[in-house]
Scaffold this motif. Sequence first.
Motif, PDB file in Angstrom:
ATOM      1  N   ARG A 102     -73.421 -90.573  15.786  1.00  0.00           N
ATOM      2  CA  ARG A 102     -73.349 -89.560  16.858  1.00  0.00           C
ATOM      3  C   ARG A 102     -74.001 -90.077  18.135  1.00  0.00           C
ATOM      4  O   ARG A 102     -73.521 -89.810  19.239  1.00  0.00           O
ATOM      5  CB  ARG A 102     -73.995 -88.260  16.391  1.00  0.00           C
ATOM      6  N   ASN A 103     -75.092 -90.811  17.990  1.00  0.00           N
ATOM      7  CA  ASN A 103     -75.731 -91.400  19.166  1.00  0.00           C
ATOM      8  C   ASN A 103     -74.845 -92.474  19.801  1.00  0.00           C
ATOM      9  O   ASN A 103     -74.762 -92.569  21.034  1.00  0.00           O
ATOM     10  CB  ASN A 103     -77.090 -91.993  18.795  1.00  0.00           C
ATOM     11  N   ASN A 106     -72.074 -90.827  21.762  1.00  0.00           N
ATOM     12  CA  ASN A 106     -72.557 -90.394  23.068  1.00  0.00           C
ATOM     13  C   ASN A 106     -72.725 -91.583  24.013  1.00  0.00           C
ATOM     14  O   ASN A 106     -72.369 -91.508  25.200  1.00  0.00           O
ATOM     15  CB  ASN A 106     -73.885 -89.656  22.921  1.00  0.00           C
ATOM     16  N   GLN A 109     -69.219 -92.873  25.062  1.00  0.00           N
ATOM     17  CA  GLN A 109     -68.567 -91.946  25.971  1.00  0.00           C
ATOM     18  C   GLN A 109     -69.262 -91.900  27.321  1.00  0.00           C
ATOM     19  O   GLN A 109     -68.612 -91.695  28.351  1.00  0.00           O
ATOM     20  CB  GLN A 109     -68.500 -90.555  25.340  1.00  0.00           C
ATOM     21  N   THR A 110     -70.579 -92.118  27.325  1.00  0.00           N
ATOM     22  CA  THR A 110     -71.302 -92.197  28.596  1.00  0.00           C
ATOM     23  C   THR A 110     -70.815 -93.389  29.416  1.00  0.00           C
ATOM     24  O   THR A 110     -70.510 -93.264  30.611  1.00  0.00           O
ATOM     25  CB  THR A 110     -72.813 -92.309  28.349  1.00  0.00           C
ATOM     26  N   ASP A 401     -81.169 -87.682  26.765  1.00  0.00           N
ATOM     27  CA  ASP A 401     -80.993 -88.014  25.353  1.00  0.00           C
ATOM     28  C   ASP A 401     -80.517 -89.453  25.168  1.00  0.00           C
ATOM     29  O   ASP A 401     -80.918 -90.128  24.205  1.00  0.00           O
ATOM     30  CB  ASP A 401     -79.994 -87.049  24.709  1.00  0.00           C
ATOM     31  N   THR A 402     -79.669 -89.934  26.058  1.00  0.00           N
ATOM     32  CA  THR A 402     -79.162 -91.301  25.925  1.00  0.00           C
ATOM     33  C   THR A 402     -80.274 -92.318  26.143  1.00  0.00           C
ATOM     34  O   THR A 402     -80.405 -93.291  25.387  1.00  0.00           O
ATOM     35  CB  THR A 402     -78.022 -91.547  26.931  1.00  0.00           C
TER      36      THR A 402
END
Length: 440
Positions: A102-103, A106, A109-110, A401-402
């Motif tokens: 999941r990280n 993210n 996609q970032t 979060d990233t």
Amino acid sequence: MLKIDALPSDDPTPGWFHTSQKRQPKPALVGDASAPWVVIGAGFAGLAAARQLALNFPQDQVILVEAQQVGFGTSGRNAGFLIDVPHDISAPDYIGDKTIARNILNLNQTGQRILKDLVEEHNITEAHMRHSGKYQAAVEDSGIAVLEAYRGGLEALGQKCKIIEGNDLPDIFGTKFYRKALYTPGTILVQPSGLVKGLADTLPQNVTLYEETAITAIEYEPEIVLHHATGRIKAKKLVLGNNAFGTHFGFGERTIFPVFTYGSLTRPLTKAEQDSIGGQDFWGIIPADPFGTTCRRTHDNRILIRNSFSFNENGRYKPGYTQKYRESHRLSFERRFPTLKDVNFEHTWGGGLGMTRNGSSLFGELRKNVYGALGCNGLGTVRCTAMGTMLADWLAGKRNDTINYLLSLPKPEWNPPDPLLTMGVNFTLRRGMHNAGLEA
């Protein structure tokens, strides 16, 4: 003073570079220079870091140094996939640990979103960006099992995907070679060298880019001084975005190792040749087996074949290897498109990957006033873009979060010393290429 014992040197035949829009390179630095920020490496990580530093510190000058021409090195030698979903080649389902996945989702996609927004904002048409998705295709039973496992993992993460059976694939690819494919709609395909050229030519005004300026030595104390052929660069803070070449600057030298992979690009297909195979006019395939063949039909109706690996200990190309692997590409191409056996390759090239044993990266502070985003593990387009941008944001005091995830990454695992490392990597690569079977 630390002397840099290996300067970037790639083969002169990168297809993406030579078929992308020509540009006037920025001049090399002559003499001395200084700036609050200096970034080394004008690939995806370095371009992202320099851009974001300039935006975060608009009163500061940022110097970006590239040893070769922009788009000529690693960032212009990949297959041009901006992959959004997890792509862990070490996991049997390409997903692995769900929390990590999941990280990574993210993070990917970032990076993808950053590149998409920049292409649209600056009208970088030479990127030839297409929101076409990707196909992961298989011909061996083992590869089909991977596709089914990957589908289950993606669905568990809530990501759209679908299996396409072999009977329907010729209408997409123009070949009956593949037995099954897994389609994920979120991947974006680009002309990678055209993309990074466009990114370099649209940097903020407070970024000064010097191309063909190789750093030959560095002093870290009492101040940061970078030596090049005709002078020195003084920096208050240094950012390394040069992936596997960060090892020659004293960081990750026992954890990041350079693996090269190779690509060939045909001449453009004639209208008659396009009609003879049918299929859609634009698509991208990655193999179910990580040692298999990546294949693309490009915006200008060429076919890309990418496979084969070598361990290049110092991160530089090895003479003769492109010709050696060109023969492997020919076999892979004719397996897939037997009616196109008279279509020649115009370009064959190699490009480096910065790999680590556990798939982790170096991110953050490396020593006093020195920072890095190193170790792309084969996903440099999106991962390095995100890492470079987030590093610049973190240096400006931002947190999200990233950034928190990147700061929490475990250190890349140590590698054994030579000759054990060379023997082990070469054995793994040869076994993998052999075991890929028809996927190669």
